[in-house]
Design a protein around this motif. Structure first.
Motif, PDB file in Angstrom:
ATOM      1  N   PHE A 158       0.850  -1.187   0.000  1.00  0.00           N
ATOM      2  CA  PHE A 158       0.000   0.000   0.000  1.00  0.00           C
ATOM      3  C   PHE A 158       0.888   1.241   0.000  1.00  0.00           C
ATOM      4  CE2 PHE A 158      -2.454  -3.383   1.942  1.00  0.00           C
ATOM      5  CZ  PHE A 158      -3.669  -3.284   1.288  1.00  0.00           C
ATOM      6  N   ASP A 159       0.512   2.250  -0.789  1.00  0.00           N
ATOM      7  CA  ASP A 159       1.315   3.463  -0.880  1.00  0.00           C
ATOM      8  C   ASP A 159       0.615   4.704  -0.327  1.00  0.00           C
ATOM      9  OD1 ASP A 159      -0.547   3.803  -2.897  1.00  0.00           O
ATOM     10  OD2 ASP A 159       0.902   4.498  -4.383  1.00  0.00           O
ATOM     11  N   ASP A 169      10.457   6.427  -4.465  1.00  0.00           N
ATOM     12  CA  ASP A 169      10.499   7.029  -3.134  1.00  0.00           C
ATOM     13  C   ASP A 169       9.081   7.187  -2.602  1.00  0.00           C
ATOM     14  OD1 ASP A 169      13.213   7.261  -3.556  1.00  0.00           O
ATOM     15  OD2 ASP A 169      13.260   9.444  -3.577  1.00  0.00           O
ATOM     16  N   GLY A 170       8.895   6.897  -1.324  1.00  0.00           N
ATOM     17  CA  GLY A 170       7.583   7.070  -0.713  1.00  0.00           C
ATOM     18  C   GLY A 170       7.437   6.235   0.534  1.00  0.00           C
ATOM     19  N   ASP A 171       6.248   6.284   1.117  1.00  0.00           N
ATOM     20  CA  ASP A 171       5.911   5.506   2.306  1.00  0.00           C
ATOM     21  C   ASP A 171       5.036   4.336   1.883  1.00  0.00           C
ATOM     22  OD1 ASP A 171       7.247   7.314   3.949  1.00  0.00           O
ATOM     23  OD2 ASP A 171       5.454   8.523   4.276  1.00  0.00           O
ATOM     24  N   TYR A 172       5.328   3.150   2.434  1.00  0.00           N
ATOM     25  CA  TYR A 172       4.623   1.935   2.046  1.00  0.00           C
ATOM     26  C   TYR A 172       4.324   1.074   3.266  1.00  0.00           C
ATOM     27  CZ  TYR A 172       6.343   3.207  -2.567  1.00  0.00           C
ATOM     28  OH  TYR A 172       6.607   3.880  -3.722  1.00  0.00           O
ATOM     29  N   ILE A 189      10.685   4.612   2.046  1.00  0.00           N
ATOM     30  CA  ILE A 189      11.649   4.111   1.073  1.00  0.00           C
ATOM     31  C   ILE A 189      12.210   5.305   0.307  1.00  0.00           C
ATOM     32  CG2 ILE A 189      11.984   2.635  -0.956  1.00  0.00           C
ATOM     33  CD1 ILE A 189      11.086   0.926   1.371  1.00  0.00           C
ATOM     34  N   SER A 190      13.538   5.495   0.374  1.00  0.00           N
ATOM     35  CA  SER A 190      14.182   6.561  -0.400  1.00  0.00           C
ATOM     36  C   SER A 190      15.534   6.093  -0.931  1.00  0.00           C
ATOM     37  CB  SER A 190      14.343   7.824   0.445  1.00  0.00           C
ATOM     38  OG  SER A 190      15.149   7.557   1.570  1.00  0.00           O
ATOM     39  N   LYS A 230      15.914  -3.088   2.688  1.00  0.00           N
ATOM     40  CA  LYS A 230      15.503  -4.447   3.047  1.00  0.00           C
ATOM     41  C   LYS A 230      14.390  -4.324   4.081  1.00  0.00           C
ATOM     42  CE  LYS A 230      17.163  -8.692   5.195  1.00  0.00           C
ATOM     43  NZ  LYS A 230      18.322  -9.314   5.850  1.00  0.00           N
ATOM     44  N   VAL A 231      13.261  -4.964   3.784  1.00  0.00           N
ATOM     45  CA  VAL A 231      12.116  -4.950   4.688  1.00  0.00           C
ATOM     46  C   VAL A 231      11.922  -6.370   5.207  1.00  0.00           C
ATOM     47  CG1 VAL A 231       9.617  -4.596   4.836  1.00  0.00           C
ATOM     48  CG2 VAL A 231      11.001  -3.092   3.383  1.00  0.00           C
TER      49      VAL A 231
END
Length: 148
Positions: A53-54, A85-88, A135-136, A140-141
């Motif tokens: 999800f973004d 780049d963004g939040d997930y 994420i930029s 590793k998640v």
């Protein structure tokens, strides 16, 4: 050429330039290599479904940015993708019985393994803000499969 025709032609040129600019802007967005490591997989049955999800709106409405299905193996499953780049938020479930849905029991508690970024399995999962990963750069998640 009449004034009306010139205006239409100018409009079409501006519109085409705008579309091309958007096309190049989308194609040139920086992509980051994201390695998703799913730990504590205890069964090879069914599929692991990964939803990325973004946005908070997408997360709340269950409209994912990207969906993938993975073959499970005992221990750790690793998957690589690219994301701008963004939040997930990374949300996973293992459909062990292959019925195409996450089975739940009393009060909606999952009967099948699940995982969620930034979630330890204690308490009720929160909103997008609580589980997001920024994420930029190459990242590793790690998410841990949880059984209740």
């Amino acid at each position: 050429m009449q004034k009306e025709e010139r205006v239409k032609k100018i409009f079409h040129i501006i519109f085409a330039a705008f579309c091309m600019g958007n096309l190049f802007a989308q194609g040139s967005a920086k992509q980051n290599k994201v390695t998703v490591e799913i730990t504590q997989v205890k069964s090879t049955e069914g599929k692991i479904y990964l939803c990325i999800f973004d946005s908070a709106q997408g997360y709340d409405k269950k409209i994912s940015y990207r969906e993938l299905s993975l073959n499970p193996k005992i221990g750790t499953v690793v998957f690589e993708t690219t994301l701008p780049d963004g939040d997930y938020v990374f949300s996973l479930c293992q459909d062990t019985n292959g019925n195409g849905r996450l089975d739940t029991g009393f009060m909606g508690i999952p009967k099948e393994p699940i995982a969620l970024s930034n979630y330890d399995g204690k308490g009720i999962p929160g909103k997008f803000k609580k589980h997001k990963i920024s994420i930029s750069a190459d990242t590793k998640v790690t998410v841990r499969m949880i059984e209740f």
